[in-house]
Design an enzyme around this catalytic site. Structure first.
Site, mmCIF file in Angstrom:
data_model
loop_
_atom_site.group_PDB
_atom_site.id
_atom_site.type_symbol
_atom_site.label_atom_id
_atom_site.label_comp_id
_atom_site.label_asym_id
_atom_site.label_seq_id
_atom_site.Cartn_x
_atom_site.Cartn_y
_atom_site.Cartn_z
ATOM 1 N N CYS A 165 -22.767 -14.814 4.306
ATOM 2 C CA CYS A 165 -22.384 -15.739 5.105
ATOM 3 C C CYS A 165 -23.302 -15.790 6.199
ATOM 4 O O CYS A 165 -22.577 -15.485 7.457
ATOM 5 C CB CYS A 165 -21.314 -16.719 4.695
ATOM 6 S SG CYS A 165 -21.100 -17.010 3.103
ATOM 7 N N THR A 202 0.619 1.788 -16.826
ATOM 8 C CA THR A 202 1.011 0.993 -17.933
ATOM 9 C C THR A 202 0.093 0.072 -18.398
ATOM 10 O O THR A 202 -0.131 -0.844 -17.576
ATOM 11 C CB THR A 202 2.849 0.401 -17.630
ATOM 12 O OG1 THR A 202 3.336 0.907 -17.896
ATOM 13 C CG2 THR A 202 2.923 -0.957 -18.338
#
Ligand code: PLP
Length: 382
Positions: free
Chosen positions: A323, A236
């Site tokens: 990181c 949908t």
């Protein structure tokens, strides 16, 4: 105070996005497949949004399909154009694509396809000679991003298209991940067969993407179900987001040049300010780049520490690498551009939007100068 300079990661939703989404969540919340008038209105909205997006990417209305994000659009392009002919088993891409492309290609390799990953030069430009040499009878797809998300290089898709057409008589398809190009450069001029877009990078919302697919392309779905999006992407439709994406497209159409100019001024100011105030830096972003991305390595520092120190001052940026100082998780883009581990470690990406101001850059230059200076004096001070 927040100065948001991480717009390549995601952007703030525009006021219009919020208003339109709210309307389609609580007033016009019909399903476009429903036969009553609410469904009919939803279908009209869907059509309108598709038309608006089509105009801004140089595809026709029937060549645009909505997806859930840029990642899905990339996956749909890569898995969807797989030819039935087993002899067609070679794809060419680059070493600096987003993981949405690279990981999809890795999966295809596991399924028996051959992938050539082209090198780039120090400015992140694709090795065109390498492309020419890599094309052979078995090549059916070339996938090269429009704008690199880490350093902002605008890829030379015109030349890439020329080369693949010359070598294959126009048989090889060209896909471009234009997630960082949409709303930043004139993607409607790109000579591509498939183009991926994402809503949340252009002040729409997370959870909406689109793909442009030329009529001639035989695209098989990767999601099966109710047959929405003419069977290419079942599920949908996310109408609140689609309606907002259509409005964003109208904004892009009317103010892209103005925004590019604004981005240029902001980037120039930050670049010049940092260049004149801070020594021992390396600008990773080349001249031929998006006005909305500036990557700089502050030599002898760690981007991660700089990021968190700036964050304490309300300035949001991103590192050029993951990181970690572990070289395996360092930026694959900067690595491909030939940067050393030390240069990669000190990289920061500043990325802009039309909502940033020149005044903000004065603060950023000052805070970056202080932060880099402190790091260099005391080492990692966090
Ligand atoms: N491609 C590029 C170049 C990107 O920068 C991103 C997001 O960072 C994506 C694809 C993935 O888009 P999304 O977050 O909509 O899945």
């Amino acid at each position: 105070m927040t100065i948001y300079l991480d717009n390549s990661a995601t952007t703030i939703a525009s006021q219009k996005t919020v208003e339109i989404m709210t309307k389609y969540l609580i007033e016009d919340y019909g399903n476009p497949s429903s036969l009553h008038r609410m469904g009919f209105r939803a279908e009209k909205t869907l059509k309108e949004a598709r038309k608006n997006i089509a105009r801004t990417i140089g595809f026709s209305e029937k060549e645009v399909f909505f997806t859930s994000c840029g990642t899905e659009s990339d996956n749909l392009a890569i898995f969807g154009v797989m030819p039935k002919d087993k002899r067609q088993n070679h794809i060419i891409s680059t070493k600096v694509e987003h993981p949405a492309v690279l990981k999809a290609l890795k999966e295809l390799e596991k399924r028996g396809k051959k992938v050539t990953y082209l090198d780039v030069d120090k400015d992140c430009n694709v090795d065109l000679k390498g492309l020419e040499e890599a094309i052979d009878e078995s090549t059916y797809l070339v996938s090269v991003m429009a704008v690199n998300n880490e350093v902002g290089t605008i890829m030379n898709l015109d030349m890439i298209k020329k080369i693949i057409d010359e070598k294959s008589n126009g048989k090889i398809l060209l896909h471009s991940d234009a997630v960082q190009g949409y709303g930043k450069i004139h993607v409607e001029k790109l000579p591509v067969d498939l183009m991926s877009l994402s809503g949340h990078k252009v002040h729409c919302t997370k959870g909406i993407g689109a793909i442009g697919v030329r009529d001639k392309v035989n695209l098989n779905p990767i999601i099966f179900g109710g047959g929405q999006e003419r069977g290419k992407r079942s599920g949908t439709e996310n109408l609140p987001a689609i309606a907002a994406f259509g409005e964003v497209a109208k904004d892009i159409e009317s103010s892209l040049d103005e925004n590019i100019l604004k981005g240029r001024k902001i980037k120039e100011k930050l670049k010049k300010g940092i260049e004149s105030e801070i020594k021992d830096i390396l600008i990773n972003t080349p001249e031929n780049s998006s006005e909305f991305i500036l990557s700089i390595s502050f030599l002898g520092t760690r981007g991660e520490v700089i990021l968190h120190t700036l964050e304490e001052k309300g300035i949001m940026v991103s590192t050029g690498s993951a990181c970690s100082s572990n070289s395996k998780s360092m930026s694959h883009v900067l690595k491909a551009m030939g940067r050393t581990n030390k240069e990669i470690e000190g990289a920061i990406r500043f990325s802009f939007s039309k909502y940033n101001t020149l005044e903000e850059m004065d603060i950023v230059i000052d805070e970056v100068k202080k932060t880099v200076g402190r790091f260099r004096k005391f080492g990692s001070f966090r």
